[in-house]
Design a protein around this motif. Structure first.
Motif, PDB file in Angstrom:
ATOM      1  N   THR A  38      -8.428  -6.513 -11.226  1.00 52.24           N
ATOM      2  CA  THR A  38      -9.874  -6.531 -10.958  1.00 52.24           C
ATOM      3  C   THR A  38     -10.184  -5.568  -9.815  1.00 52.24           C
ATOM      4  OG1 THR A  38      -9.778  -8.242  -9.263  1.00 52.24           O
ATOM      5  CG2 THR A  38      -9.951  -8.996 -11.550  1.00 52.24           C
ATOM      6  N   ARG A  39     -11.429  -5.268  -9.702  1.00 49.64           N
ATOM      7  CA  ARG A  39     -11.870  -4.385  -8.640  1.00 49.64           C
ATOM      8  C   ARG A  39     -11.537  -4.980  -7.267  1.00 49.64           C
ATOM      9  NH1 ARG A  39     -16.664  -1.147  -9.039  1.00 49.64           N
ATOM     10  NH2 ARG A  39     -17.201  -0.350  -7.000  1.00 49.64           N
ATOM     11  N   ALA A  40     -11.717  -6.291  -7.144  1.00 48.67           N
ATOM     12  CA  ALA A  40     -11.424  -6.961  -5.878  1.00 48.67           C
ATOM     13  C   ALA A  40      -9.956  -6.805  -5.521  1.00 48.67           C
ATOM     14  CB  ALA A  40     -11.798  -8.437  -5.976  1.00 48.67           C
ATOM     15  N   GLU A  41      -9.105  -6.883  -6.539  1.00 48.13           N
ATOM     16  CA  GLU A  41      -7.666  -6.744  -6.282  1.00 48.13           C
ATOM     17  C   GLU A  41      -7.320  -5.317  -5.861  1.00 48.13           C
ATOM     18  OE1 GLU A  41      -6.480 -10.287  -9.419  1.00 48.13           O
ATOM     19  OE2 GLU A  41      -6.368  -8.181 -10.019  1.00 48.13           O
ATOM     20  N   ILE A  42      -7.975  -4.350  -6.493  1.00 48.36           N
ATOM     21  CA  ILE A  42      -7.751  -2.952  -6.103  1.00 48.36           C
ATOM     22  C   ILE A  42      -8.149  -2.778  -4.634  1.00 48.36           C
ATOM     23  CG2 ILE A  42      -8.423  -0.551  -6.489  1.00 48.36           C
ATOM     24  CD1 ILE A  42      -9.071  -1.389  -9.428  1.00 48.36           C
ATOM     25  N   GLU A  43      -9.262  -3.358  -4.273  1.00 46.64           N
ATOM     26  CA  GLU A  43      -9.759  -3.235  -2.904  1.00 46.64           C
ATOM     27  C   GLU A  43      -8.839  -3.948  -1.929  1.00 46.64           C
ATOM     28  OE1 GLU A  43     -13.803  -4.616  -3.316  1.00 46.64           O
ATOM     29  OE2 GLU A  43     -14.467  -2.590  -3.833  1.00 46.64           O
ATOM     30  N   GLU A  44      -8.316  -5.067  -2.366  1.00 50.28           N
ATOM     31  CA  GLU A  44      -7.369  -5.816  -1.526  1.00 50.28           C
ATOM     32  C   GLU A  44      -6.112  -4.975  -1.255  1.00 50.28           C
ATOM     33  OE1 GLU A  44      -6.619  -8.735  -0.107  1.00 50.28           O
ATOM     34  OE2 GLU A  44      -4.465  -8.971  -0.385  1.00 50.28           O
ATOM     35  N   ILE A  45      -5.652  -4.293  -2.284  1.00 51.15           N
ATOM     36  CA  ILE A  45      -4.432  -3.498  -2.128  1.00 51.15           C
ATOM     37  C   ILE A  45      -4.695  -2.266  -1.266  1.00 51.15           C
ATOM     38  CG2 ILE A  45      -2.751  -2.045  -3.344  1.00 51.15           C
ATOM     39  CD1 ILE A  45      -3.063  -4.096  -5.716  1.00 51.15           C
ATOM     40  N   ARG A  46      -5.810  -1.615  -1.503  1.00 52.45           N
ATOM     41  CA  ARG A  46      -6.090  -0.384  -0.762  1.00 52.45           C
ATOM     42  C   ARG A  46      -6.669  -0.689   0.635  1.00 52.45           C
ATOM     43  NH1 ARG A  46      -9.467   3.722  -2.402  1.00 52.45           N
ATOM     44  NH2 ARG A  46      -8.141   5.020  -1.082  1.00 52.45           N
ATOM     45  N   GLY A  47      -7.210  -1.872   0.792  1.00 52.30           N
ATOM     46  CA  GLY A  47      -7.765  -2.237   2.086  1.00 52.30           C
ATOM     47  C   GLY A  47      -9.140  -1.661   2.335  1.00 52.30           C
ATOM     48  N   ALA A  80      -3.288   4.684  -9.827  1.00 58.42           N
ATOM     49  CA  ALA A  80      -1.929   4.153  -9.752  1.00 58.42           C
ATOM     50  C   ALA A  80      -1.951   2.628  -9.680  1.00 58.42           C
ATOM     51  CB  ALA A  80      -1.203   4.732  -8.536  1.00 58.42           C
ATOM     52  N   ILE A  81      -2.866   2.105  -8.896  1.00 59.22           N
ATOM     53  CA  ILE A  81      -2.949   0.648  -8.768  1.00 59.22           C
ATOM     54  C   ILE A  81      -3.304   0.014 -10.111  1.00 59.22           C
ATOM     55  CG2 ILE A  81      -4.260  -1.255  -7.714  1.00 59.22           C
ATOM     56  CD1 ILE A  81      -4.421   0.594  -5.179  1.00 59.22           C
ATOM     57  N   LEU A 102       0.838  -1.195   0.000  1.00 62.69           N
ATOM     58  CA  LEU A 102       0.000   0.000   0.000  1.00 62.69           C
ATOM     59  C   LEU A 102       0.877   1.251   0.000  1.00 62.69           C
ATOM     60  CD1 LEU A 102      -2.755   1.347   0.110  1.00 62.69           C
ATOM     61  CD2 LEU A 102      -2.702   1.141   2.607  1.00 62.69           C
ATOM     62  N   ALA A 103       1.923   1.216   0.816  1.00 63.88           N
ATOM     63  CA  ALA A 103       2.831   2.364   0.870  1.00 63.88           C
ATOM     64  C   ALA A 103       3.476   2.585  -0.501  1.00 63.88           C
ATOM     65  CB  ALA A 103       3.898   2.136   1.924  1.00 63.88           C
ATOM     66  N   ALA A 104       3.870   1.476  -1.141  1.00 68.40           N
ATOM     67  CA  ALA A 104       4.508   1.574  -2.448  1.00 68.40           C
ATOM     68  C   ALA A 104       3.556   2.172  -3.476  1.00 68.40           C
ATOM     69  CB  ALA A 104       4.980   0.195  -2.900  1.00 68.40           C
ATOM     70  N   MET A 105       2.291   1.751  -3.400  1.00 66.64           N
ATOM     71  CA  MET A 105       1.312   2.268  -4.359  1.00 66.64           C
ATOM     72  C   MET A 105       1.067   3.761  -4.137  1.00 66.64           C
ATOM     73  SD  MET A 105       0.395   0.467  -6.800  1.00 66.64           S
ATOM     74  CE  MET A 105       2.019  -0.226  -6.904  1.00 66.64           C
ATOM     75  N   ARG A 106       1.108   4.151  -2.886  1.00 67.62           N
ATOM     76  CA  ARG A 106       0.907   5.581  -2.606  1.00 67.62           C
ATOM     77  C   ARG A 106       2.073   6.400  -3.137  1.00 67.62           C
ATOM     78  NH1 ARG A 106      -2.242   5.536   3.166  1.00 67.62           N
ATOM     79  NH2 ARG A 106      -4.165   4.811   2.185  1.00 67.62           N
ATOM     80  N   GLU A 107       3.259   5.833  -2.994  1.00 70.20           N
ATOM     81  CA  GLU A 107       4.423   6.536  -3.537  1.00 70.20           C
ATOM     82  C   GLU A 107       4.345   6.595  -5.059  1.00 70.20           C
ATOM     83  OE1 GLU A 107       8.225   5.003  -2.061  1.00 70.20           O
ATOM     84  OE2 GLU A 107       7.335   5.254  -0.062  1.00 70.20           O
ATOM     85  N   ALA A 108       3.935   5.488  -5.631  1.00 69.64           N
ATOM     86  CA  ALA A 108       3.816   5.440  -7.085  1.00 69.64           C
ATOM     87  C   ALA A 108       2.789   6.465  -7.558  1.00 69.64           C
ATOM     88  CB  ALA A 108       3.409   4.042  -7.532  1.00 69.64           C
ATOM     89  N   VAL A 153     -14.432  -8.426 -14.402  1.00 72.67           N
ATOM     90  CA  VAL A 153     -13.812  -7.545 -15.390  1.00 72.67           C
ATOM     91  C   VAL A 153     -12.494  -7.038 -14.819  1.00 72.67           C
ATOM     92  CG1 VAL A 153     -15.959  -6.753 -16.417  1.00 72.67           C
ATOM     93  CG2 VAL A 153     -14.978  -5.489 -14.508  1.00 72.67           C
ATOM     94  N   THR A 154     -11.594  -6.668 -15.706  1.00 67.38           N
ATOM     95  CA  THR A 154     -10.333  -6.075 -15.261  1.00 67.38           C
ATOM     96  C   THR A 154     -10.276  -4.650 -15.798  1.00 67.38           C
ATOM     97  OG1 THR A 154      -9.141  -6.824 -17.217  1.00 67.38           O
ATOM     98  CG2 THR A 154      -9.129  -8.287 -15.313  1.00 67.38           C
ATOM     99  N   PHE A 155      -9.413  -3.879 -15.201  1.00 70.16           N
ATOM    100  CA  PHE A 155      -9.215  -2.506 -15.650  1.00 70.16           C
ATOM    101  C   PHE A 155      -7.784  -2.331 -16.113  1.00 70.16           C
ATOM    102  CE2 PHE A 155     -12.647  -2.427 -12.585  1.00 70.16           C
ATOM    103  CZ  PHE A 155     -13.627  -1.764 -13.307  1.00 70.16           C
ATOM    104  N   ILE A 156      -7.634  -1.531 -17.161  1.00 65.06           N
ATOM    105  CA  ILE A 156      -6.311  -1.212 -17.685  1.00 65.06           C
ATOM    106  C   ILE A 156      -6.277   0.286 -18.003  1.00 65.06           C
ATOM    107  CG2 ILE A 156      -5.866  -3.506 -18.644  1.00 65.06           C
ATOM    108  CD1 ILE A 156      -6.716  -2.546 -21.347  1.00 65.06           C
TER     109      ILE A 156
END
Lengths: 270, 213, 213
Positions: C117-126, C108-109, A118-124, C156-159
């Motif tokens: 996918t949207r689920a992956e974006i949510e997983e990364i952002r929490g 950025a993600i 998450l930190a990396a993505m924020r930096e990106a 669906v995926t996003f690009i």
């Protein structure tokens, strides 16, 4: 983001102030992971070397304080608290023999990974937005020239269409919806009158065609009408006994002559 | 890149940038502007001490013979596509359209009856032929004017062209099939009225019932 | 100038124009368009037999160091003002819609993890990604739908789009800042939670736990 982190990187006084700010601003966090990331920065270490145990304790303390201040925490913060409490106990206690599932270390490592990611993505995101941007730092052509579309229409027609069009014109009469066309109709009444008028002068057997009206033989439609009327009129007159009809063989010309002694008096004479 | 960055706020602190740099600036300003830019406006935007006119003169020379030119519009300047490349700004879009019924009927009549006058076409079609229909066929070069008819008024006649024959794959207009052939080939979508089939069969027989006058 | 006039209608009758002439054409085409133009489109508009790619290479060299640059955006090309001259165009700055932090992070993600996918974006952002965030990015044409993921539910995926690349001055998504380092550090890996059997299912579950901010 930079301002937020700097808050926690200074003295213990500001740390305490920051902790209070955390509680007050709990709505300002984008969920537990965001909060965890902020808390983890208080450890002032590389995210890779972060103590997940310490982080869990920090988080749980935060949740406790929030509860003490009667700040309502969203369910997800509590879910995370429960999970971290579980993780903490797993990290502190030796693993039970034969235990299923991932180890506490693996779970802790994954949490650290999530935070680092998450930190990396924020930096990106920050470095992306720091890039030169179109319309801000560099510019596209202002005076766009429209590509003019030169529309040329090419008409097409096939030979078949051409031929059919011609055929349609030439046979239009055949397809004309039925309409009673007086102009080209020779009525039976007219035919009766004509035969009656002529039969007296005819003498012997005369071809029925001789009784056809003049000027009706050229055009097929008119000839057809006149033929039919004349033929029907001849039958009618024969029925009335005014004439006799004769045909030597099939398709041979039909001839008629006046009946000298009518079997039935003609309507006119009666 | 940063060493060539000019901060307009500091303009008075520095000397004017080199002329080559000024030329770049004029180039960028003219490129990005949606409208022609006057020298005055350029100067206003450029660092203090710049000579927009001189930079422009250099730039103008640089674009001589290029795909875009620097042109003066009133007292302002703008990039424009070189006149000889105007065709690049056009995209040919060919639209295929079916010939209208009126046009194809008129064409058919000309093909079958050529040389034929407009009055004759109208007589055969049973309706007036619009000027536009014939114009269209002339424009497509499928028909052209034939000899004038030697009748009162000396009306023009229409005939089909080699382009027409080429398009329809005919060697001459005489190759067009006659009505009888069309019917035999089933090309006449003959929805006969009741009794119409008799025309050539029964009717012939019937007419024989009567002696021809 | 007349000898260098090419009539596109006669293109098949002549050899391709000299390379210098082709270079002018590419220059004119690219100057006229605010949007990047693909090589294919250039070739379509240029006389038959032209080599747009080669002409472009020459043109690119010609504009090195100039006030406008030739930049590549995906498989297309565009002229853009040199970034160091941005200060001259303050007047032309278009006020960009302010993007929320959530939108910037989501962007950025998508850029770094695409297709994602949207689920992956949510997983990364929490946190859950609000519908509006993605809609905004779609509307700005910075992201678009990619192929569906061949996992249960076929999400669906996003690009990111060429418009995104153009906006941030990127030739391709491979040129994103720090991409290599992030990849080397394993931070672009899709690493599932230990013990998670079904990657997608688990993620959906997790994102549902978190409320929309």
């Amino acid at each position: 983001m930079a301002e937020e982190t700097s808050l926690f990187e200074s003295t213990s006084v500001s740390e305490r102030l920051a902790a209070e700010a955390l509680i007050v601003d709990v709505d300002g966090f984008e969920g537990p992971l965001d909060l965890l990331l902020t808390l983890s920065r208080m450890q002032k270490v590389d995210l890779r070397r972060i103590s997940v145990l310490a982080l869990a304790e920090q988080y749980l303390r935060f949740v406790e304080e929030a509860k003490a201040l009667r700040i309502e925490l969203a369910a997800d913060y509590l879910v995370m608290a429960a999970w971290l409490a579980f993780l903490k106990s797993r990290l502190l206690l030796p693993p039970e023999p034969g235990e299923e599932g991932p180890s506490a270390e693996d779970l802790a490592a994954h949490l650290a990974f999530q935070l680092e990611r998450l930190a990396a993505m924020r930096e990106a995101a920050a470095s992306l937005m720091a890039r030169d941007q179109l319309g801000r730092n560099f510019f596209a052509r202002g005076l766009e020239e429209q590509v003019e579309k030169v529309r040329s229409v090419r008409y097409s027609a096939s030979l078949l269409e051409l031929i059919q069009a011609y055929a349609r014109i030439r046979t239009r009469d055949e397809f004309r919806p039925y309409a009673f066309d007086r102009k080209d109709i020779f009525t039976m009444e007219e035919a009766l009158e004509r035969i009656r008028g002529m039969i007296g002068f005819a003498g012997d057997w005369t071809a029925l065609t001789h009784y056809m009206p003049e000027g009706w033989g050229r055009e097929p439609a008119r000839r057809r009408s006149a033929t039919a009327a004349t033929f029907a009129a001849s039958l009618e007159l024969a029925k009335q006994g005014q004439i006799e009809i004769r045909q030597s063989e099939t398709f041979a010309p039909i001839t008629i002559r006046a009946r000298t002694t009518p079997r039935v008096p003609a309507p006119r004479e009666s | 890149m940063s060493e060539s960055r000019y901060d307009p706020n500091e303009k008075s602190l520095f000397d004017a940038p080199p002329l080559a740099e000024q030329e770049r600036m004029v180039e960028a300003i003219l490129f990005a502007s949606a409208e022609p830019v006057s020298l005055r406006e350029m100067a206003d935007r450029m660092p203090h001490g710049s000579d927009a006119a001189e930079a422009l003169a250099y730039l103008r020379r640089r674009y001589e013979g290029r795909g875009v030119h620097l042109v003066q519009v009133g007292d302002a300047w703008a990039f424009r596509t070189a006149p000889d490349l105007g065709f690049l700004m056009q995209k040919d879009v060919v639209e295929l359209r079916k010939l209208s019924r009126a046009a194809i009927e008129t064409l058919a009549i000309i093909a079958y009856h050529q040389p034929v006058t407009r009055a004759e076409i109208e007589e055969i079609r049973g309706v007036a032929v619009s000027r536009g229909t014939i114009d269209q066929l002339l424009e497509m070069e499928w028909v052209r004017l034939g000899r004038r008819r030697m009748t009162p008024g000396r009306p023009v006649t229409f005939i089909v062209t080699p382009t027409f024959l080429d398009h329809f794959g005919l060697e001459s207009a005489r190759d067009l099939p006659g009505l009888k052939e069309l019917r035999a080939a089933g090309l006449l979508d003959n929805r006969p009225m009741p009794g119409a089939e008799e025309e050539e069969g029964d009717m012939v027989g019937q007419s024989e019932l009567f002696e021809e006058e």
